[in-house]
Design an enzyme around this catalytic site. Structure first.
Site, PDB file in Angstrom:
ATOM      1  N   CYS A  78      -5.900   4.244  -3.003  1.00  9.90           N
ATOM      2  CA  CYS A  78      -7.019   4.163  -3.954  1.00  9.90           C
ATOM      3  C   CYS A  78      -8.166   3.400  -3.275  1.00  9.90           C
ATOM      4  CB  CYS A  78      -6.595   3.455  -5.237  1.00  9.90           C
ATOM      5  SG  CYS A  78      -5.170   4.219  -6.024  1.00  9.90           S
ATOM      6  N   CYS A  85      -5.918  -7.623  -6.963  1.00  5.24           N
ATOM      7  CA  CYS A  85      -4.740  -7.099  -6.277  1.00  5.24           C
ATOM      8  C   CYS A  85      -4.887  -7.092  -4.761  1.00  5.24           C
ATOM      9  CB  CYS A  85      -4.527  -5.680  -6.797  1.00  5.24           C
ATOM     10  SG  CYS A  85      -3.288  -4.751  -5.957  1.00  5.24           S
ATOM     11  N   CYS A 140       0.762  -0.358   0.231  1.00  2.14           N
ATOM     12  CA  CYS A 140       0.835   0.825  -0.635  1.00  2.14           C
ATOM     13  C   CYS A 140       0.363   2.055   0.132  1.00  2.14           C
ATOM     14  CB  CYS A 140      -0.046   0.604  -1.865  1.00  2.14           C
ATOM     15  SG  CYS A 140       0.132   1.918  -3.097  1.00  2.14           S
ATOM     16  N   GLU A 188       2.482 -10.556  -3.029  1.00  3.14           N
ATOM     17  CA  GLU A 188       2.023 -11.553  -4.008  1.00  3.14           C
ATOM     18  C   GLU A 188       2.677 -11.373  -5.372  1.00  3.14           C
ATOM     19  OE1 GLU A 188      -2.594 -11.167  -2.496  1.00  3.14           O
ATOM     20  OE2 GLU A 188      -2.006 -10.441  -4.459  1.00  3.14           O
ATOM     21  N   CYS A 200       2.905 -11.062 -12.932  1.00  2.00           N
ATOM     22  CA  CYS A 200       2.561  -9.766 -12.348  1.00  2.00           C
ATOM     23  C   CYS A 200       3.236  -9.695 -10.979  1.00  2.00           C
ATOM     24  CB  CYS A 200       1.032  -9.688 -12.236  1.00  2.00           C
ATOM     25  SG  CYS A 200       0.454  -8.249 -11.360  1.00  2.00           S
ATOM     26  N   CYS A 225      -9.138  -0.499  -3.839  1.00  2.19           N
ATOM     27  CA  CYS A 225      -8.034  -1.454  -3.834  1.00  2.19           C
ATOM     28  C   CYS A 225      -7.773  -2.001  -2.433  1.00  2.19           C
ATOM     29  CB  CYS A 225      -6.802  -0.739  -4.393  1.00  2.19           C
ATOM     30  SG  CYS A 225      -5.278  -1.639  -4.162  1.00  2.19           S
TER      31      CYS A 225
HETATM   32 FE1  SF4 Z   1      -1.596   1.368  -4.522  1.00  2.00          FE
HETATM   33 FE2  SF4 Z   1      -3.751  -0.115  -4.958  1.00  2.00          FE
HETATM   34 FE3  SF4 Z   1      -3.669   2.419  -5.813  1.00  2.00          FE
HETATM   35 FE4  SF4 Z   1      -2.131   0.516  -6.992  1.00  2.00          FE
HETATM   36  S1  SF4 Z   1      -4.377   0.617  -6.984  1.00  2.00           S
HETATM   37  S2  SF4 Z   1      -1.488   2.586  -6.388  1.00  2.00           S
HETATM   38  S3  SF4 Z   1      -1.640  -0.785  -5.204  1.00  2.00           S
HETATM   39  S4  SF4 Z   1      -3.641   1.734  -3.667  1.00  2.00           S
END
Ligand code: SF4
Length: 356
Positions: A122, A336, A118, A98, A111, A125
């Site tokens: 986290c 996100c 990823c 995106e 953005c 997320c």
């Molecule tokens: Fe990866 Fe999401 Fe952590 Fe950003 S917030 S580093 S996209 S897991």
């Protein structure tokens, strides 16, 4: 498979034309077509001889990728979805990423994503939950800036979309070179912000090699609590990240900010505000307090406006500049990874039903 021109530096283009036995000045012409006139096909590079275009086209393409879907919020935010294919080992993995345009009075900020998915995991997320599907290449990152209708009017770019930019550092660095070099977009680095959770060795490289702004995702001043949400804390403790940042000058053109997403009952009380104030004391920086967009199967909710305001005021009283970032595009899943996540889920369902 043809190689991509988009993302190559002027010196890399010089090697390309040399290998094709074309005149050396052709490299400068190609750079101009790619990054100034922003054409998407080699055929459109009309001041190159027909033979030069033909020789280039045999081995190269420009590498533009166009969005396959867009969604517009009632507040003007637009989210674009791109289908990408990433090389992972010997396989090519299809995925969706995106980019989000956020208009704000005279600014138009984009953005962008640096990876498909990823690895960083986290807990809050959606992108992290979906895992990693590959690193974007230079052309896939630049296409997010160049192929959307707002491309020519963008005032700022932030690397805050899907992925951890410093986990794809060499590509990020080459893209920043294209964006800031006189033969590229010739942007001031002040128009660019790279956001990271603090991948220490590559953060040092970024600070040494580029002058763009840096935003560090902090989210909790207490190591054990941060670790419970962000596995990166185990590999690169935040205190080490902070010690590195303190060695650089953020009093001039370059800025550092800290992103702090507020989760109700987890990181939003006085104890956290005071610890954060102590942690950042003496560093020229800003804290952006971010309203959490609730995601499924996550134990914490969104801090109330009152709690966020009290947190901000406590930081400001402690001498730390803190602001509450306005929420944008909530009606279009601006958090996100949510649009791409929805797509991947739809693709997965299609794949499941196709296989039945
Ligand atoms: Fe990866 Fe999401 Fe952590 Fe950003 S917030 S580093 S996209 S897991």
């Amino acid at each position: 498979m043809k190689k991509k021109l988009l993302g190559l530096s002027l010196s890399e283009l010089q090697t390309v034309v040399q290998d094709l036995s074309l005149p050396r000045f052709t490299a400068g012409q190609i750079a101009k077509w790619l990054y100034v006139k922003r054409v998407s096909s080699i055929d459109a590079m009309t001041d190159l001889s027909k033979q030069a275009r033909q020789a280039l086209s045999e081995s190269y393409e420009t590498g533009w990728t166009y969005p396959c879907e867009s969604v517009r919020s009632k507040d003007g935010t637009v989210k674009y979805l791109f289908k990408v294919s990433c090389d992972v080992g010997t396989k090519s993995v299809e995925s969706a990423i995106e980019a989000v345009v956020i208009p704000d009075s005279d600014r138009k900020t984009l953005c962008i994503s640096s990876q498909a998915g990823c690895k960083m995991g986290c807990k809050f997320c959606m992108t992290g939950r979906g895992g990693w599907h590959g690193n974007l290449d230079r052309a896939q990152i630049l296409s997010q800036i160049m192929s959307i209708p707002e491309g020519p009017q963008l005032t700022n770019v932030v690397f805050m979309g899907m992925g951890e930019p410093l986990d794809n550092y060499d590509t990020l660095s080459a893209v920043l070179d294209v964006m800031t070099s006189p033969w590229g977009f010739a942007w001031s680095p002040k128009r660019i912000t790279v956001s990271s959770i603090g991948v220490l060795p590559n953060l040092k490289r970024l600070l040494d090699e580029h002058k763009c702004h840096v935003a560090i995702s902090l989210h909790n001043p207490f190591p054990d609590e941060r670790l419970s949400m962000m596995p990166v804390q185990g590999a690169y403790p935040f205190l080490d990240v902070l010690a590195l940042l303190r060695r650089y000058d953020f009093t001039g053109q370059r800025r550092v900010s800290f992103e702090y997403t507020m989760f109700e009952g987890f990181n939003d009380d006085k104890r956290h505000a005071d610890a954060l104030g102590r942690l950042l004391r003496g560093l020229e920086c800003r804290v952006n307090l971010i309203r959490f967009h609730k995601i499924p199967d996550f134990p914490y909710g969104t801090s109330s406006d009152r709690t966020m305001e009290a947190f901000r005021d406590r930081l400001n009283t402690a001498g730390i500049t803190a602001t509450i970032r306005a929420s944008r595009g909530e009606d279009i899943f601006a958090a996100c990874g949510l649009l791409a996540g929805r797509h991947q889920e739809a693709d997965r369902k299609t794949a499941i039903s196709d296989n039945r």
